[in-house]
Design a protein around this motif. Structure first.
Motif, PDB file in Angstrom:
ATOM      1  N   LEU A  95       0.861  -1.187   0.000  1.00 30.18           N
ATOM      2  CA  LEU A  95       0.000   0.000   0.000  1.00 30.18           C
ATOM      3  C   LEU A  95       0.893   1.231   0.000  1.00 30.18           C
ATOM      4  O   LEU A  95       1.803   1.325   0.820  1.00 30.18           O
ATOM      5  CB  LEU A  95      -0.902   0.000   1.222  1.00 30.18           C
ATOM      6  N   SER A  96       0.640   2.149  -0.918  1.00 31.66           N
ATOM      7  CA  SER A  96       1.526   3.308  -1.079  1.00 31.66           C
ATOM      8  C   SER A  96       0.750   4.593  -1.210  1.00 31.66           C
ATOM      9  O   SER A  96      -0.441   4.606  -1.531  1.00 31.66           O
ATOM     10  CB  SER A  96       2.383   3.136  -2.339  1.00 31.66           C
ATOM     11  N   SER A  97       1.480   5.660  -0.964  1.00 31.28           N
ATOM     12  CA  SER A  97       0.980   6.998  -1.260  1.00 31.28           C
ATOM     13  C   SER A  97       2.169   7.878  -1.613  1.00 31.28           C
ATOM     14  O   SER A  97       3.234   7.747  -1.021  1.00 31.28           O
ATOM     15  CB  SER A  97       0.229   7.594  -0.073  1.00 31.28           C
ATOM     16  N   LYS A  98       1.984   8.777  -2.545  1.00 30.65           N
ATOM     17  CA  LYS A  98       3.054   9.710  -2.886  1.00 30.65           C
ATOM     18  C   LYS A  98       3.056  10.902  -1.934  1.00 30.65           C
ATOM     19  O   LYS A  98       4.110  11.434  -1.584  1.00 30.65           O
ATOM     20  CB  LYS A  98       2.885  10.187  -4.322  1.00 30.65           C
ATOM     21  N   LYS A  99       1.853  11.315  -1.499  1.00 30.52           N
ATOM     22  CA  LYS A  99       1.737  12.467  -0.590  1.00 30.52           C
ATOM     23  C   LYS A  99       0.594  12.225   0.379  1.00 30.52           C
ATOM     24  O   LYS A  99      -0.575  12.280   0.007  1.00 30.52           O
ATOM     25  CB  LYS A  99       1.479  13.753  -1.379  1.00 30.52           C
ATOM     26  N   LEU A 100       0.927  12.006   1.629  1.00 31.46           N
ATOM     27  CA  LEU A 100      -0.079  11.709   2.629  1.00 31.46           C
ATOM     28  C   LEU A 100      -0.897  12.940   3.014  1.00 31.46           C
ATOM     29  O   LEU A 100      -0.394  14.065   3.044  1.00 31.46           O
ATOM     30  CB  LEU A 100       0.576  11.142   3.888  1.00 31.46           C
TER      31      LEU A 100
END
Lengths: 117, 113
Positions: B76-81
């Motif tokens: 699970l990823s995000s570039k900008k939380l």
């Protein structure tokens, strides 16, 4: 879409008593699976018991048993001889088909069960 | 026997920073894999599910993404939380097309500050 309703946000009983948690669900499916999961303070989701809708016999796991009423779409959990370690959030959950798939599990909002010493 | 591992267990990340949560399943092959989120005081929400390598389906629009680079690995990823990404994230699996029970990992607490 399926919905799962747990109408008891919180319950509290004395140790060694028997407690019943309620769950109702709504679905147009004929074959499905129902579950109770326990989430203790550690937050890990632990399977308590599973019921297949095609089975008329109620599932039992040691002190935990269910009352599955398919026509009424009711699935309650009974905990006998309650123990302090049973204190947790309990979630009722519905799964439409084998392999979970697109819908995975549909959860109720949970019942916080507190076992008092 | 089958086991599922998820890490890190807890993390505190600033707004705008990237995210990577990892989950692996052992002792089975071709599992279905899931990411759920549990926000404070709320129930569990299915975010992503995968029926195979590279096959990801999203249940809700968001700034999160998921990948499955190997059969038993789910990320699970995000570039900008965002602040709203805070919550408890649970990875889960079942036995694929014959699975009749979903099992959960230990969970990851994410606090975005």
């Amino acid at each position: 879409a399926q919905t799962v309703t747990q109408s008891q946000p919180e319950m509290s009983v004395q140790e060694a008593e028997t407690v019943t948690l309620s769950c109702t669900y709504d679905t147009s499916e004929n074959n499905y699976y129902l579950f109770w999961y326990k989430q203790p303070p550690s937050r890990q989701m632990i399977l308590v018991i599973r019921q297949e809708a095609y089975k008329q016999q109620n599932a039992t796991e040691n002190r935990f048993s269910v009352n599955f009423q398919k026509a009424a779409k009711s699935f309650s959990l009974k905990i006998s001889d309650s123990q302090l370690g049973d204190t947790a959030m309990y979630f009722c959950a519905f799964m439409k088909q084998l392999g979970g798939g697109a819908d995975g599990l549909t959860f109720g909002k949970g019942t916080h069960l507190i076992i008092q010493p | 026997s089958q086991t599922i591992h998820q890490w890190p267990a807890t993390l505190v990340q600033p707004v705008g920073s990237p995210l990577s949560l990892e989950c692996t399943v052992e002792g089975t092959s071709n599992p279905n894999l899931y990411w759920y989120r549990q926000a404070a005081g709320r129930g569990l929400q299915l975010l992503f599910y995968s029926v195979g390598i590279g096959q990801i389906s999203s249940e809700v629009p968001q700034n999160l993404s998921a990948s499955r680079p190997q059969d038993r690995q789910f990320i699970l990823s995000s570039k900008k939380l965002l602040l709203s990404d805070s919550g408890f994230y649970l990875c889960a699996w079942d036995r694929g097309s014959s699975g009749n029970t979903i099992y959960f990992g230990e969970g990851s607490w994410l606090t975005v500050v």
